[in-house]
Design a protein around this motif. Sequence first.
Motif, mmCIF file in Angstrom:
data_model
loop_
_atom_site.group_PDB
_atom_site.id
_atom_site.type_symbol
_atom_site.label_atom_id
_atom_site.label_comp_id
_atom_site.label_asym_id
_atom_site.label_seq_id
_atom_site.Cartn_x
_atom_site.Cartn_y
_atom_site.Cartn_z
ATOM 1 N N ARG A 293 34.710 160.606 76.054
ATOM 2 C CA ARG A 293 34.782 159.965 74.745
ATOM 3 C C ARG A 293 35.948 158.984 74.683
ATOM 4 N N GLU A 294 35.838 158.027 73.768
ATOM 5 C CA GLU A 294 36.962 157.139 73.516
ATOM 6 C C GLU A 294 38.157 157.974 73.080
ATOM 7 N N GLY A 295 39.324 157.514 73.445
ATOM 8 C CA GLY A 295 40.525 158.290 73.146
ATOM 9 C C GLY A 295 41.069 158.085 71.759
ATOM 10 N N SER A 296 40.393 157.270 70.955
ATOM 11 C CA SER A 296 40.878 156.980 69.603
ATOM 12 C C SER A 296 39.700 156.940 68.641
ATOM 13 N N TYR A 297 39.945 157.268 67.406
ATOM 14 C CA TYR A 297 38.919 157.146 66.376
ATOM 15 C C TYR A 297 38.896 155.719 65.839
ATOM 16 N N TYR A 298 40.045 155.236 65.364
ATOM 17 C CA TYR A 298 40.081 153.912 64.744
ATOM 18 C C TYR A 298 39.867 152.792 65.764
ATOM 19 N N ALA A 299 40.388 152.961 66.981
ATOM 20 C CA ALA A 299 40.292 151.898 67.982
ATOM 21 C C ALA A 299 39.031 151.983 68.834
ATOM 22 N N SER A 300 38.107 152.848 68.479
ATOM 23 C CA SER A 300 36.906 153.073 69.280
ATOM 24 C C SER A 300 35.949 151.884 69.227
ATOM 25 N N TRP A 301 35.569 151.381 70.402
ATOM 26 C CA TRP A 301 34.556 150.329 70.437
ATOM 27 C C TRP A 301 33.200 150.865 69.989
ATOM 28 N N GLY A 302 33.008 152.155 70.131
ATOM 29 C CA GLY A 302 31.773 152.749 69.629
ATOM 30 C C GLY A 302 31.625 152.574 68.132
ATOM 31 N N LYS A 303 32.758 152.539 67.433
ATOM 32 C CA LYS A 303 32.743 152.308 65.990
ATOM 33 C C LYS A 303 32.661 150.813 65.667
ATOM 34 N N TRP A 304 33.387 149.986 66.420
ATOM 35 C CA TRP A 304 33.561 148.584 66.041
ATOM 36 C C TRP A 304 32.533 147.620 66.625
ATOM 37 N N LEU A 305 31.998 147.930 67.803
ATOM 38 C CA LEU A 305 31.050 146.995 68.413
ATOM 39 C C LEU A 305 29.823 146.753 67.528
ATOM 40 N N PRO A 306 29.215 147.788 66.927
ATOM 41 C CA PRO A 306 28.086 147.521 66.029
ATOM 42 C C PRO A 306 28.468 146.665 64.820
ATOM 43 N N ILE A 307 29.704 146.804 64.366
ATOM 44 C CA ILE A 307 30.159 146.008 63.217
ATOM 45 C C ILE A 307 30.218 144.529 63.591
ATOM 46 N N MET A 308 30.834 144.232 64.736
ATOM 47 C CA MET A 308 30.967 142.842 65.167
ATOM 48 C C MET A 308 29.600 142.204 65.401
ATOM 49 N N LYS A 309 28.706 142.944 66.044
ATOM 50 C CA LYS A 309 27.377 142.400 66.332
ATOM 51 C C LYS A 309 26.581 142.178 65.048
ATOM 52 N N ALA A 310 26.756 143.071 64.082
ATOM 53 C CA ALA A 310 26.028 142.927 62.821
ATOM 54 C C ALA A 310 26.475 141.680 62.078
ATOM 55 N N TYR A 311 27.790 141.493 61.920
ATOM 56 C CA TYR A 311 28.274 140.333 61.169
ATOM 57 C C TYR A 311 27.924 139.027 61.867
ATOM 58 N N GLU A 312 27.982 139.015 63.193
ATOM 59 C CA GLU A 312 27.644 137.772 63.885
ATOM 60 C C GLU A 312 26.162 137.450 63.742
ATOM 61 N N SER A 313 25.332 138.473 63.610
ATOM 62 C CA SER A 313 23.888 138.239 63.462
ATOM 63 C C SER A 313 23.491 137.955 62.022
ATOM 64 N N GLY A 314 24.457 138.084 61.089
ATOM 65 C CA GLY A 314 24.169 137.748 59.697
ATOM 66 C C GLY A 314 23.874 138.929 58.802
ATOM 67 N N SER A 315 24.229 140.142 59.249
ATOM 68 C CA SER A 315 23.994 141.345 58.452
ATOM 69 C C SER A 315 25.316 142.082 58.224
ATOM 70 N N PRO A 316 25.468 142.738 57.089
ATOM 71 C CA PRO A 316 26.685 143.515 56.862
ATOM 72 C C PRO A 316 26.593 144.870 57.559
ATOM 73 N N ALA A 317 27.753 145.446 57.855
ATOM 74 C CA ALA A 317 27.819 146.795 58.414
ATOM 75 C C ALA A 317 29.178 147.361 58.042
ATOM 76 N N TYR A 318 29.277 148.681 58.101
ATOM 77 C CA TYR A 318 30.526 149.295 57.647
ATOM 78 C C TYR A 318 31.003 150.405 58.567
ATOM 79 N N PHE A 319 32.259 150.326 58.947
ATOM 80 C CA PHE A 319 32.990 151.452 59.524
ATOM 81 C C PHE A 319 34.306 151.618 58.769
ATOM 82 N N ALA A 320 35.061 150.539 58.668
ATOM 83 C CA ALA A 320 36.289 150.514 57.874
ATOM 84 C C ALA A 320 36.358 149.135 57.226
ATOM 85 N N THR A 321 36.950 149.056 56.062
ATOM 86 C CA THR A 321 36.954 147.801 55.311
ATOM 87 C C THR A 321 37.774 146.739 56.028
#
Length: 407
Positions: free
Chosen positions: A231-259
């Motif tokens: 597992r990733e060694g961090s909760y906040y710094a996890s790419w598992g949390k953030w990668l879907p967010i970045m891909k969603a916004y770039e594709s034109g859709s909102p997504a949420y993990f942290a504000t």
Amino acid sequence: MSAQGTFKQAPHKLLVIPGPIEVADDVLYANAHPSMSHVSPDFIPVFGDCIRMIREVLFTQNAQPFLISGSGTLGWDQVAANVIEPGEDALVLNTGYFGDSFTDCLETYGANVTQLKAPIGGTVPFDSLESALKAKSYKLLTFTHVDTSTGVLSDAARIAETVRRVSPSTLIVMDAVCSVASEEIKFDEWGLDVVLTASQKGLGTPPGLSVLVASERAIASWVDRKKKGVREGSYYASWGKWLPIMKAYESGSPAYFATPPVNLIYAFHASLSLITAKAKSADGTPLPSLTERFALHRAASQRIKSAATSLGFKQVPLQDKEAANGMTALYFPTGVQASDLLPRLGKKGIIVAGGLLASIKDTYFRIGHMGVSVVNQDRGDVETVVKALSESLDEIYEEKGIKKSDK
């Protein structure tokens, strides 16, 4: 939000430290955007544009940006939490304070770290780098492009070439907090795997945004880690949390993990639009291209360094070719101390930074010259700094009875 119009930021002392830096009026105005939902249809394309524009700044086509609330330090955590696993080996090229800090971060997450330390003001010799890479297999290598503590500029292209040639499986991680947008960085051409930075330096935005760009190879390393059940060694710094967010916004859709920092993203968008010449200047004149922007930083750097040398200052970097273009680190002349110079500059409306590297902390100071202070020459910031340095030194010599011939 209405057009900027005649907005001008309040009078203030000129901030010429190596970050945070002065920001353009357009950028500060954008930071005052009315409060906006992070999933608003109006905000989504702004975030997406920021992801696309940071690729332009780093000359990459397919690398994955991560824009996350935090400082540049969060970039270290992302690398340590996602790219390297506990027990794996990392090689750190240390050119100052931030090499020690990145080492501390990697070790905190369980990596085995070997450091190659450069002399103060220098870089790690390439024969030492080659020998280290031949002696042991490293998961990743890190180096600081511009170490903010010393003003030393590492040869990123040559480091990357050496690693690719001698140890092609080693991932190349560049701490570019003090170099992005003031030094040319060719992510794809050089074969970099991670570039991490922050909003408050060459990117010309207020502090608060951690910016990291990862290659397909780096992402694959993270994917492989997950396949092995690590597992990733961090909760906040996890790419598992953030990668879907970045891909969603770039594709034109909102997504949420942290504000996300919505207002700061608006400011970042305004600054990136200036840096990539997508915005329009107030008087309609063309904005400098990225290539022209880097040339302006080189010219400002040469002006500051040349003037400082003529006044009797000596650079911390041992070689001119290894001195950063976005900042200058200078030893005080004989008989001059920080308590003599820095307060005088402050009284003249100039804020510079004291020393940071512990072993020489009281013997030198640092000037930042990046972003709007360099690109908008009508401001006259560079000449203001040169004049204040000269006048302050004359005052100190007169007060202490030091003749210029004695310094």
